[in-house]
Design a protein around this motif. Structure first.
Motif, PDB file in Angstrom:
ATOM      1  N   GLU A 199       0.825  -1.215   0.000  1.00  0.00           N
ATOM      2  CA  GLU A 199       0.000   0.000   0.000  1.00  0.00           C
ATOM      3  C   GLU A 199       0.857   1.263   0.000  1.00  0.00           C
ATOM      4  N   LYS A 200       1.931   1.255   0.787  1.00  0.00           N
ATOM      5  CA  LYS A 200       2.787   2.441   0.882  1.00  0.00           C
ATOM      6  C   LYS A 200       3.419   2.772  -0.465  1.00  0.00           C
ATOM      7  N   LEU A 201       3.913   1.745  -1.154  1.00  0.00           N
ATOM      8  CA  LEU A 201       4.516   1.969  -2.472  1.00  0.00           C
ATOM      9  C   LEU A 201       3.486   2.508  -3.452  1.00  0.00           C
ATOM     10  N   ALA A 202       2.294   1.904  -3.450  1.00  0.00           N
ATOM     11  CA  ALA A 202       1.252   2.322  -4.393  1.00  0.00           C
ATOM     12  C   ALA A 202       0.837   3.770  -4.151  1.00  0.00           C
ATOM     13  N   LYS A 203       0.626   4.141  -2.897  1.00  0.00           N
ATOM     14  CA  LYS A 203       0.204   5.513  -2.585  1.00  0.00           C
ATOM     15  C   LYS A 203       1.280   6.524  -2.969  1.00  0.00           C
ATOM     16  N   GLN A 204       2.529   6.181  -2.724  1.00  0.00           N
ATOM     17  CA  GLN A 204       3.611   7.091  -3.076  1.00  0.00           C
ATOM     18  C   GLN A 204       3.736   7.225  -4.591  1.00  0.00           C
ATOM     19  N   ALA A 205       3.564   6.115  -5.301  1.00  0.00           N
ATOM     20  CA  ALA A 205       3.632   6.156  -6.766  1.00  0.00           C
ATOM     21  C   ALA A 205       2.508   7.013  -7.336  1.00  0.00           C
ATOM     22  N   ILE A 206       1.304   6.866  -6.800  1.00  0.00           N
ATOM     23  CA  ILE A 206       0.164   7.671  -7.267  1.00  0.00           C
ATOM     24  C   ILE A 206       0.414   9.155  -7.006  1.00  0.00           C
ATOM     25  N   LEU A 207       0.990   9.456  -5.846  1.00  0.00           N
ATOM     26  CA  LEU A 207       1.291  10.847  -5.512  1.00  0.00           C
ATOM     27  C   LEU A 207       2.316  11.441  -6.482  1.00  0.00           C
ATOM     28  N   LEU A 208       3.366  10.667  -6.775  1.00  0.00           N
ATOM     29  CA  LEU A 208       4.459  11.187  -7.590  1.00  0.00           C
ATOM     30  C   LEU A 208       4.168  11.157  -9.084  1.00  0.00           C
ATOM     31  N   ARG A 209       3.117  10.428  -9.484  1.00  0.00           N
ATOM     32  CA  ARG A 209       2.846  10.221 -10.904  1.00  0.00           C
ATOM     33  C   ARG A 209       2.595  11.527 -11.653  1.00  0.00           C
ATOM     34  N   TYR A 210       2.041  12.522 -10.965  1.00  0.00           N
ATOM     35  CA  TYR A 210       1.787  13.807 -11.621  1.00  0.00           C
ATOM     36  C   TYR A 210       2.277  14.947 -10.732  1.00  0.00           C
ATOM     37  N   HIS A 211       3.632  15.065 -10.699  1.00  0.00           N
ATOM     38  CA  HIS A 211       4.304  16.220 -10.084  1.00  0.00           C
ATOM     39  C   HIS A 211       4.078  16.356  -8.577  1.00  0.00           C
ATOM     40  N   GLY A 212       3.626  15.311  -7.908  1.00  0.00           N
ATOM     41  CA  GLY A 212       3.394  15.413  -6.470  1.00  0.00           C
ATOM     42  C   GLY A 212       2.254  16.346  -6.114  1.00  0.00           C
ATOM     43  N   ILE A 213       1.334  16.534  -7.069  1.00  0.00           N
ATOM     44  CA  ILE A 213       0.235  17.479  -6.863  1.00  0.00           C
ATOM     45  C   ILE A 213      -0.925  16.803  -6.147  1.00  0.00           C
ATOM     46  N   VAL A 214      -1.439  17.455  -5.130  1.00  0.00           N
ATOM     47  CA  VAL A 214      -2.644  17.019  -4.432  1.00  0.00           C
ATOM     48  C   VAL A 214      -3.701  18.104  -4.637  1.00  0.00           C
ATOM     49  N   SER A 215      -4.827  17.721  -5.214  1.00  0.00           N
ATOM     50  CA  SER A 215      -5.901  18.689  -5.475  1.00  0.00           C
ATOM     51  C   SER A 215      -6.914  18.674  -4.349  1.00  0.00           C
ATOM     52  N   GLU A 216      -7.580  19.801  -4.191  1.00  0.00           N
ATOM     53  CA  GLU A 216      -8.663  19.892  -3.212  1.00  0.00           C
ATOM     54  C   GLU A 216      -9.834  19.026  -3.671  1.00  0.00           C
ATOM     55  N   LYS A 217     -10.426  18.299  -2.765  1.00  0.00           N
ATOM     56  CA  LYS A 217     -11.537  17.418  -3.120  1.00  0.00           C
ATOM     57  C   LYS A 217     -12.790  18.240  -3.412  1.00  0.00           C
ATOM     58  N   THR A 218     -13.550  17.774  -4.392  1.00  0.00           N
ATOM     59  CA  THR A 218     -14.776  18.463  -4.772  1.00  0.00           C
ATOM     60  C   THR A 218     -15.862  18.238  -3.714  1.00  0.00           C
ATOM     61  N   THR A 219     -16.488  19.299  -3.265  1.00  0.00           N
ATOM     62  CA  THR A 219     -17.634  19.204  -2.358  1.00  0.00           C
ATOM     63  C   THR A 219     -18.764  20.035  -2.946  1.00  0.00           C
ATOM     64  N   SER A 220     -19.861  20.036  -2.263  1.00  0.00           N
ATOM     65  CA  SER A 220     -21.004  20.797  -2.766  1.00  0.00           C
ATOM     66  C   SER A 220     -20.749  22.297  -2.704  1.00  0.00           C
ATOM     67  N   THR A 221     -19.799  22.721  -1.857  1.00  0.00           N
ATOM     68  CA  THR A 221     -19.568  24.162  -1.688  1.00  0.00           C
ATOM     69  C   THR A 221     -18.198  24.626  -2.163  1.00  0.00           C
TER      70      THR A 221
END
Length: 376
Positions: A199-221
């Motif tokens: 799990e740790k490897l997969a999460k890190q790979a997903i994070l690094l796959r696109y410039h280490g960017i984390v986007s704000e999650k979409t909510t109703s507001t």
């Protein structure tokens, strides 16, 4: 004169419809669909799609935090992708000689090398399923457990391959690297897949796959336009058009493999008694991504004559110690890996692909038999 390319992709209405669907629905996340199907196909917890097999391996090393001076063992016959990506981290590839019949990395030589160099900074062993034949990984798993090092599976030639009834990529390797490619040198489309149970490897790979960017999650507001960079990644993400073609190939992989095996069996039956050549020695499950023969002498002249007949052949597995960069960097001698050298001087790959017509297979066999019978 008939012209037989070494490879052409097997493009059908399925692939064309998939492309049209992406163009008609450009916002649909087909990458997630591929990853979910790939997890089910392999029998694995995590699958991370990347731009290519090379990108998937680079991403894997990035997520492992490989550093300068780290060491990774690999076959001297592995694709240049693997030592190249290791060197991108200023780490060191440790080359191991091969088994003569199967082209697999020698377990005994791998064990001897570990005992000689020790395990300081030794991070992983890359084991390669070569040309489409399944390598027995059990001895390497035991070796990895003994020395507390990771096994990374080079499955770039093994999509759909089984071994002892188990799908390649589903075993206890730390990570596996797959490649779905519709051509080699100039791809019509390609996608790499990093798979893992970790799990740790997969999460890190997903994070690094696109410039280490984390986007704000979409909510109703809250609109989804704020983002943060929480790691130094790179651009490994794959296009929807590549994924559409490669997902279609994944869904047709059983047919593609079946057709390649049929061609290989025909080659085997037709060429088994041809003088001066040796057909592949099969010791385990094989899906024949490549069909490699050995010639007892004058390989290059034989290849030239086949080309004059309109047959394009290939030479796989040039030993890394013969390549200029590694030869100069590590001061290798030509005799340092004698089995790989001997094989390299003899091997030649004949055309084999699912789109190959039977008359083309017959033509290849006819010309090979004609040329071998002319040789003294």
């Amino acid at each position: 004169m008939r012209k037989i390319p070494y490879f052409i992709p097997d493009i059908t209405k399925v692939e064309r419809d998939a492309i049209a669907n992406v163009l008609d629905n450009p916002s649909y996340d087909i990458v997630s669909e591929l990853e979910e199907e790939f997890k089910k196909f392999i029998g694995i917890e995590y699958a991370v799609a990347a731009l290519s097999g090379a990108a998937a391996f680079h991403l894997c090393l990035f997520a492992m935090d490989i550093k300068r001076g780290d060491k990774i063992i690999c076959s001297v016959n592995c694709h240049p992708t693997f030592p190249e990506m290791i060197r991108h981290f200023d780490a060191e590839p440790i080359f191991i000689d091969i088994e003569e019949d199967t082209f697999f990395m020698s377990y005994e030589k791998c064990k001897e090398t570990i005992e000689r160099i020790g395990v300081k900074k030794l991070r992983a062993i890359i084991v390669s399923h070569t040309a489409g034949q399944a390598m027995d990984l059990e001895p390497f798993f035991a070796l990895a457990d003994t020395y507390n090092i990771k096994i990374i599976e080079d499955a770039t030639m093994a999509l759909g391959l089984m071994h002892n009834g188990i799908r390649i990529g589903s075993q206890q390797t730390f990570a596996s690297i797959f490649n779905i490619v519709l051509d080699a040198t100039h791809p019509v489309a390609q996608t790499g897949i990093l798979t893992t149970h970790n799990e740790k490897l997969a999460k890190q790979a997903i994070l690094l796959r696109y410039h280490g960017i984390v986007s704000e999650k979409t909510t109703s507001t809250t609109p989804q336009y704020l983002y943060d960079v929480v790691g130094i990644g790179n651009k490994y993400n794959v296009s929807y058009l590549d994924v559409a073609l490669c997902l279609s190939q994944l869904r047709r992989i059983d047919y593609i493999i079946k057709r390649r095996i049929e061609i290989a069996q025909y080659y085997n039956a037709t060429l088994k008694d041809a003088p001066h050549i040796e057909i592949p020695i099969i010791k385990s499950d094989h899906i024949f991504l490549h069909y490699i023969i050995k010639l007892d002498k004058n390989r290059d002249h034989f290849a030239k004559k086949l080309k004059e007949c309109g047959i394009q052949v290939a030479l796989h597995f040039v030993p890394s110690h013969l390549l200029t960069y590694y030869k100069c960097k590590y001061k290798y001698k030509i005799s340092d890996f004698p089995i790989a050298l001997k094989n390299y001087q003899q091997i030649l790959s004949l055309p084999i692909y699912s789109a190959m017509q039977q008359e083309d297979v017959d033509y290849v066999c006819k010309q090979v038999l004609h040329l071998t019978n002319l040789r003294v």
